[in-house]
Design a protein around this motif. Structure first.
Motif, PDB file in Angstrom:
ATOM      1  N   GLY A 165       0.793  -1.224   0.000  1.00 55.85           N
ATOM      2  CA  GLY A 165       0.000   0.000   0.000  1.00 55.85           C
ATOM      3  C   GLY A 165       0.820   1.265   0.000  1.00 55.85           C
ATOM      4  N   GLY A 166       2.094   1.163  -0.376  1.00 54.73           N
ATOM      5  CA  GLY A 166       2.954   2.333  -0.412  1.00 54.73           C
ATOM      6  C   GLY A 166       3.807   2.504   0.826  1.00 54.73           C
ATOM      7  N   THR A 167       3.721   1.548   1.752  1.00 57.46           N
ATOM      8  CA  THR A 167       4.489   1.611   2.995  1.00 57.46           C
ATOM      9  C   THR A 167       5.665   0.644   2.937  1.00 57.46           C
ATOM     10  OG1 THR A 167       2.495   2.131   4.259  1.00 57.46           O
ATOM     11  CG2 THR A 167       4.418   1.348   5.498  1.00 57.46           C
ATOM     12  N   PRO A 168       6.901   1.122   3.050  1.00 58.98           N
ATOM     13  CA  PRO A 168       8.054   0.217   3.009  1.00 58.98           C
ATOM     14  C   PRO A 168       7.977  -0.838   4.110  1.00 58.98           C
ATOM     15  CG  PRO A 168       8.757   2.493   2.774  1.00 58.98           C
ATOM     16  CD  PRO A 168       7.304   2.536   3.151  1.00 58.98           C
ATOM     17  N   VAL A 169       8.433  -2.044   3.807  1.00 54.52           N
ATOM     18  CA  VAL A 169       8.466  -3.114   4.807  1.00 54.52           C
ATOM     19  C   VAL A 169       9.533  -2.759   5.834  1.00 54.52           C
ATOM     20  CG1 VAL A 169       8.852  -5.567   5.206  1.00 54.52           C
ATOM     21  CG2 VAL A 169       7.751  -4.801   3.086  1.00 54.52           C
ATOM     22  N   PRO A 170       9.183  -2.654   7.116  1.00 57.44           N
ATOM     23  CA  PRO A 170      10.134  -2.142   8.115  1.00 57.44           C
ATOM     24  C   PRO A 170      11.274  -3.092   8.443  1.00 57.44           C
ATOM     25  CG  PRO A 170       8.084  -2.813   9.174  1.00 57.44           C
ATOM     26  CD  PRO A 170       7.843  -2.889   7.697  1.00 57.44           C
ATOM     27  N   ASP A 171      11.014  -4.401   8.421  1.00 55.16           N
ATOM     28  CA  ASP A 171      12.045  -5.360   8.815  1.00 55.16           C
ATOM     29  C   ASP A 171      12.946  -5.710   7.639  1.00 55.16           C
ATOM     30  OD1 ASP A 171      11.167  -5.841  11.569  1.00 55.16           O
ATOM     31  OD2 ASP A 171       9.412  -6.766  10.646  1.00 55.16           O
ATOM     32  N   SER A 172      14.228  -5.836   7.911  1.00 52.88           N
ATOM     33  CA  SER A 172      15.193  -6.210   6.880  1.00 52.88           C
ATOM     34  C   SER A 172      14.874  -7.590   6.319  1.00 52.88           C
ATOM     35  CB  SER A 172      16.609  -6.218   7.468  1.00 52.88           C
ATOM     36  OG  SER A 172      17.516  -6.852   6.598  1.00 52.88           O
ATOM     37  N   LYS A 173      15.138  -7.765   5.027  1.00 49.30           N
ATOM     38  CA  LYS A 173      14.927  -9.075   4.400  1.00 49.30           C
ATOM     39  C   LYS A 173      15.934 -10.100   4.888  1.00 49.30           C
ATOM     40  CE  LYS A 173      17.676  -7.786   0.355  1.00 49.30           C
ATOM     41  NZ  LYS A 173      17.639  -7.462  -1.088  1.00 49.30           N
ATOM     42  N   HIS A 174      16.952  -9.644   5.618  1.00 47.62           N
ATOM     43  CA  HIS A 174      17.951 -10.566   6.161  1.00 47.62           C
ATOM     44  C   HIS A 174      17.495 -11.191   7.480  1.00 47.62           C
ATOM     45  CE1 HIS A 174      20.564  -9.110   3.059  1.00 47.62           C
ATOM     46  NE2 HIS A 174      20.554  -7.878   3.534  1.00 47.62           N
ATOM     47  N   THR A 175      16.306 -10.800   7.964  1.00 47.49           N
ATOM     48  CA  THR A 175      15.763 -11.361   9.191  1.00 47.49           C
ATOM     49  C   THR A 175      14.593 -12.287   8.863  1.00 47.49           C
ATOM     50  OG1 THR A 175      14.128  -9.594   9.541  1.00 47.49           O
ATOM     51  CG2 THR A 175      16.366  -9.225  10.391  1.00 47.49           C
ATOM     52  N   GLU A 176      14.282 -13.167   9.789  1.00 45.46           N
ATOM     53  CA  GLU A 176      13.153 -14.071   9.582  1.00 45.46           C
ATOM     54  C   GLU A 176      11.842 -13.300   9.475  1.00 45.46           C
ATOM     55  OE1 GLU A 176      11.333 -17.457   8.648  1.00 45.46           O
ATOM     56  OE2 GLU A 176      13.494 -17.257   8.988  1.00 45.46           O
ATOM     57  N   ALA A 177      11.695 -12.265  10.322  1.00 51.87           N
ATOM     58  CA  ALA A 177      10.479 -11.449  10.274  1.00 51.87           C
ATOM     59  C   ALA A 177      10.358 -10.741   8.931  1.00 51.87           C
ATOM     60  CB  ALA A 177      10.488 -10.426  11.414  1.00 51.87           C
ATOM     61  N   GLY A 178      11.470 -10.243   8.413  1.00 50.84           N
ATOM     62  CA  GLY A 178      11.451  -9.555   7.128  1.00 50.84           C
ATOM     63  C   GLY A 178      11.114 -10.487   5.978  1.00 50.84           C
ATOM     64  N   ARG A 179      11.666 -11.701   6.007  1.00 51.10           N
ATOM     65  CA  ARG A 179      11.352 -12.665   4.951  1.00 51.10           C
ATOM     66  C   ARG A 179       9.894 -13.090   5.024  1.00 51.10           C
ATOM     67  NH1 ARG A 179      16.744 -14.343   5.989  1.00 51.10           N
ATOM     68  NH2 ARG A 179      16.082 -15.843   7.574  1.00 51.10           N
ATOM     69  N   THR A 180       9.390 -13.283   6.242  1.00 51.47           N
ATOM     70  CA  THR A 180       7.987 -13.689   6.406  1.00 51.47           C
ATOM     71  C   THR A 180       7.044 -12.621   5.865  1.00 51.47           C
ATOM     72  OG1 THR A 180       8.498 -15.049   8.350  1.00 51.47           O
ATOM     73  CG2 THR A 180       6.223 -14.303   8.088  1.00 51.47           C
TER      74      THR A 180
END
Length: 232
Positions: A146-161
């Protein structure tokens, strides 16, 4: 319609391929081999700077960083074209400072082989120039959210999820393609992040229309642009 999302990986290039047979992930040693297999593709989105500046920094990099806000560090400034001839980081840094007024980050230097490969490929081949388009996965994920950047890094499990959940809604079959790629390739050759990024660009490549930064530029003909999906 065949479309691809392409990202660099430690062993070459990884691509999400969406065509009449469905969705799959494939790895290639080089861009020439990838193009040989997919010269009929209508759109190939790639996460690598294409239109390199002769001087100064690219407006598209500045605009993309502004869109990503706190996640701006995900966008590396493209090197000046003169940097392609450098043989060391020291030389690359000096050339970039001479042509842009800024030093070259280590991150940008680390992706220089991929930038150089794509630049030479597009210099030598006319046909793919309007179909191989620069894109950025974090702009794609932000658009899907919706135009909001994903806050968690893709290098973390939360970011990948978080990113897999966004892909699940945008790209049918993405879970199976992701898991299939992880089973097919060693992590030293293709990382989890590489597959996620390639699939994000694949989802974007399926869009009927794409936005571009800076606003108002045509990503098909103006090489110093970054394309991304229309925010949901």
């Amino acid at each position: 319609m065949t479309v691809l999302g392409i990202d660099a990986c430690p062993s070459g290039w990884v691509a999400g391929v969406h065509d009449g047979a469905g969705l799959r992930v494939a790895r290639y040693d080089d861009i020439e081999a990838l193009w040989a297999d997919h010269a009929d593709a209508e759109r190939l989105l790639i996460d690598v700077p294409i239109g390199l500046p002769e001087s100064g920094r690219r407006a598209c990099d500045e605009a993309a960083r502004e869109l990503l806000g706190d996640r701006r560090s995900c966008v590396f400034y493209a090197p000046a074209r003169a940097v392609l001839a450098a043989d060391s980081y020291e030389e690359a840094n000096e050339r970039n400072r001479e042509h842009t007024g800024h030093g070259l980050s280590v991150q940008s230097y680390n992706i220089l082989p991929g930038i150089r490969e794509v630049a030479h490929f597009l210099d030598e081949h006319r046909t793919p120039r309007e179909r191989v388009i620069e894109c950025h996965p974090e702009l794609c994920f932000a658009a899907f959210a919706g135009g909001t950047p994903v806050p968690d890094s893709k290098h973390t499990e939360a970011g990948r999820t978080s990113r897999r959940e966004l892909l699940r809604a945008e790209l049918p079959g993405s879970d199976a393609a992701y898991e299939g790629a992880l089973g097919a390739y060693y992590r030293k050759d293709v990382s989890r992040d590489d597959v996620l990024d390639a699939l994000a660009l694949t989802a974007a490549a399926r869009e009927e229309t794409l936005e571009s930064v800076p606003d108002g530029r045509d990503h098909r003909t103006d090489r110093q642009t970054i394309a991304y999906p229309v925010p949901r």
